[in-house]
Write a protein that holds these residues in place. Structure first.
Motif, PDB file in Angstrom:
ATOM      1  N   LEU A 165      27.888 131.190  57.977  1.00 45.17           N
ATOM      2  CA  LEU A 165      29.062 131.499  57.166  1.00 45.17           C
ATOM      3  C   LEU A 165      29.057 133.036  56.776  1.00 45.17           C
ATOM      4  O   LEU A 165      28.056 133.646  56.261  1.00 45.17           O
ATOM      5  CB  LEU A 165      29.200 130.784  56.049  1.00 45.17           C
ATOM      6  CG  LEU A 165      29.811 129.529  56.056  1.00 45.17           C
ATOM      7  CD1 LEU A 165      29.928 128.720  54.742  1.00 45.17           C
ATOM      8  CD2 LEU A 165      30.864 129.210  56.894  1.00 45.17           C
TER       9      LEU A 165
ATOM     10  N   GLY B 269      27.926 121.909  51.323  1.00 44.74           N
ATOM     11  CA  GLY B 269      28.669 122.736  50.637  1.00 44.74           C
ATOM     12  C   GLY B 269      27.975 123.416  49.529  1.00 44.74           C
ATOM     13  O   GLY B 269      28.318 124.453  48.637  1.00 44.74           O
TER      14      GLY B 269
ATOM     15  N   LEU C 218      26.043 122.491  54.896  1.00 49.53           N
ATOM     16  CA  LEU C 218      26.970 121.595  55.392  1.00 49.53           C
ATOM     17  C   LEU C 218      27.558 120.632  54.169  1.00 49.53           C
ATOM     18  O   LEU C 218      28.816 120.322  54.127  1.00 49.53           O
ATOM     19  CB  LEU C 218      26.580 120.642  56.322  1.00 49.53           C
ATOM     20  CG  LEU C 218      27.569 120.231  57.558  1.00 49.53           C
ATOM     21  CD1 LEU C 218      28.301 121.453  58.245  1.00 49.53           C
ATOM     22  CD2 LEU C 218      26.736 119.519  58.572  1.00 49.53           C
TER      23      LEU C 218
ATOM     24  N   SER D 138      26.229 126.934  48.291  1.00 51.02           N
ATOM     25  CA  SER D 138      26.380 128.251  48.406  1.00 51.02           C
ATOM     26  C   SER D 138      25.240 128.985  49.084  1.00 51.02           C
ATOM     27  O   SER D 138      24.017 128.426  48.834  1.00 51.02           O
ATOM     28  CB  SER D 138      26.875 128.878  47.258  1.00 51.02           C
ATOM     29  OG  SER D 138      25.671 129.131  46.195  1.00 51.02           O
ATOM     30  N   LYS D 139      25.195 130.232  49.567  1.00 53.24           N
ATOM     31  CA  LYS D 139      23.864 130.647  50.401  1.00 53.24           C
ATOM     32  C   LYS D 139      23.080 131.046  49.121  1.00 53.24           C
ATOM     33  O   LYS D 139      21.988 130.802  49.467  1.00 53.24           O
ATOM     34  CB  LYS D 139      24.597 132.308  50.774  1.00 53.24           C
ATOM     35  CG  LYS D 139      25.350 132.379  51.956  1.00 53.24           C
ATOM     36  CD  LYS D 139      25.627 133.788  52.435  1.00 53.24           C
ATOM     37  CE  LYS D 139      26.296 133.825  53.574  1.00 53.24           C
ATOM     38  NZ  LYS D 139      26.568 135.101  54.176  1.00 53.24           N
TER      39      LYS D 139
END
Lengths: 312, 227
Positions: free
Chosen positions: A312, A226, A224, A228-229
């Motif tokens: 996502l 931001g 949340l 990245s995976k």
């Protein structure tokens, strides 16, 4: 926005992984315990494999076919037969024992048996014939060798039958049974150890999954803000690797006292293998397999577990 | 960065309607409060802005980009432009205050020197400089929410979303949090606030959008809490 270097990212991931490991102390401790059990199973399988291999090899060595010749059989004929047998593809070795050696062996075997020795003395002449001890490469091949010896009508240069008896046909049931046992023990050993390894890996996998399940809220928060995976995954994988590494080191250390304690027992029970000596002798290979397994299991199971909670 | 909700509907399981053809525009640097009873669709609205949920119909535009057409990677960039604050704080429990805020900066790829200088600064802004090394479980609700706000603003976002940020706080902390949000707004950031608290809305005296049963029923430029 400034781009940062891969090195900085890696440093942050490792640092976060270490803190994650350190601060969830109890959970990390539990994962390490479970991982140690898995790695011990893997190490145990290596030892069992070695014990089985060496024991089986010893047993195989003990099986042979003895060809007894009549006392008047000429040595030349026996030696030419030996050469002929050695060319058979199934044969691993042929040992020639001449009459005098056979007598010496007999005397040695009956050292404490005065009556037999006396009887032998009274005979005067050496009653024993020469012997060929034949070893096959596989226990199952003895039958073929025995049949070859039986079918070849083996005669001396004078056309006289020189073989007195072949003991395979007496030992046949024992040899058959042994070769079956050898095969099934090897198969069973393989299947059982594979099953054990798989089960313990699954248990470790689930433990790691549970520890990450506890963090699923955290994972969603990270996304949340931001992250990245890969940046979310990284520290968890680093924690997994750390758990694997520590467990691997502890397991290799634990194996020293365990093998030492088991060493004499195994030496007496199994034919000549002292697991402690085996461990010392193959320390680097075994330690590598155990530590590498730990790291791999830790990394892969963390990776797969986090992936489940990533959106996502 | 302007925000446009263009005819947005959200249906769950094909029959329950959470949002029903909602349209509005929020201009840059506005302070907008969204009010309405529980289940009216306020949180759904904010979740769509963070791309946590997709609309069944309609578009959500940031500037002129439909954020639900973006890839996962691009959504990460959008999220770094939006700071979010929640009723339940959502701090990372195994990280201390410094690390919680640093994490948002790390996620945005900011260098170490900037992190080291900005984190203490932003904590001073929310008046929490003394708790920099504490862990979330050592903080009160008001303090946790201030950490959450610090985390939300540290990347200098264009928009701050605050979903019931005062829901778990006492009146004094509620007042403080609202003052901080106003301060952030004055520094040039769009603030979108949802709340149940009548006093909060009345004290802000800015635009209020009232939602009921997934529809906008009022949109006043200097609104009061009316239901």
């Amino acid at each position: 926005m400034e781009k940062i270097e891969f090195k900085t990212k890696l440093k942050r991931v490792i640092k976060a992984g270490f803190f994650n490991f350190w601060r969830s102390g109890y959970i990390s401790f539990a994962s390490i315990l479970v991982m140690i059990i898995t790695l011990s199973v893997i190490g145990g399988v290596i030892f069992i494999g070695a014990v089985l291999n060496i024991t089986m090899a010893e047993l195989r060595n003990k099986v042979d076919i003895n060809v007894y010749f009549i006392t008047t059989a000429p040595e030349n004929d026996i030696l030419s037969l030996k050469t002929k047998i050695e060319t058979l593809p199934e044969v691993s070795s042929v040992e020639y024992i001449n009459r005098e050696q056979a007598l010496d062996n007999f005397r040695l075997r009956h050292e404490n048996d005065q009556i037999t020795i006396q009887a032998l003395e009274e005979l005067g002449d050496n009653p024993l014939g020469a012997v060929l001890n034949i070893k096959a490469k596989e226990p199952s091949q003895y039958e073929g060798i025995a049949n070859f010896l039986n079918e070849e009508n083996i005669l001396s240069s004078q056309g006289q039958k020189i073989i007195d008896k072949i003991n395979y046909f007496e030992n046949r049931t024992a040899i058959d049974k042994l070769s079956r046992i050898v095969n099934s023990v090897e198969n069973l050993g393989l299947v059982t150890s594979l099953a054990l390894v798989i089960v313990s890996i699954i248990i470790t996998f689930n433990t790691v999954r549970l520890t990450i399940y506890i963090s699923r809220e955290e994972i969603s928060v990270m996304q949340l803000v931001g992250a990245s995976k890969n940046y979310v995954k990284g520290p968890f994988v680093a924690t997994g690797i750390l758990v694997g590494l520590i467990s691997g080191l502890v397991t290799t250390i634990l194996f020293f006292p365990i093998c030492y304690w088991l060493g004499n027992t195994t030496q007496n029970f199994f034919i000549g293998l002292n697991v402690f000596d085996y461990y010392i002798g193959n320390f680097f290979q075994i330690a590598f397999i155990i530590i590498f397994s730990g790291v791999a299991i830790g990394a892969v199971s963390s990776f797969l577990a986090v992936r489940k909670y990533l959106k996502l | 960065m302007s925000i446009t909700f263009d005819n947005v509907s959200k249906k769950y399981n094909n029959d329950y309607v959470a949002l029903d053809e909602v349209s509005f525009v929020i201009k840059p640097n506005e302070f907008v409060s969204i009010v309405g009873p529980s289940g009216a669709g306020k949180t759904t609205l904010l979740r769509m802005l963070l791309a946590e949920e997709r609309p069944t119909h309609g578009r959500v535009l940031l500037h002129d980009i439909d954020i639900h057409l973006l890839s996962g990677k691009d959504i990460n960039f959008v999220r770094r432009k939006i700071g979010a604050v929640f009723q339940d704080f959502r701090l990372l429990p195994h990280k201390n205050v410094y690390e919680n805020i640093a994490f948002a900066m790390e996620a945005a790829g900011r260098p170490d020197e900037e992190i080291e200088s900005d984190v203490p600064h932003v904590l001073e802004l929310v008046d929490l400089g003394s708790k920099i090394w504490n862990f979330p479980h050592e903080l009160s609700g008001g303090e946790k929410q201030r950490v959450a706000i610090a985390r939300a603003i540290v990347n200098q976002p264009d928009i701050i979303i605050a979903d019931e940020p005062t829901g778990n706080l006492d009146p004094v902390n509620t007042y403080d949090i609202v003052q901080i949000l106003k301060k952030i707004n004055n520094l040039g950031t769009t603030v979108i606030l949802t709340t149940h608290n009548k006093g909060v809305i009345d004290s802000i005296g800015r635009r209020v959008i009232t939602i009921q049963d997934g529809r906008i029923v009022r949109d006043d430029m200097t609104g009061k809490y009316i239901l």
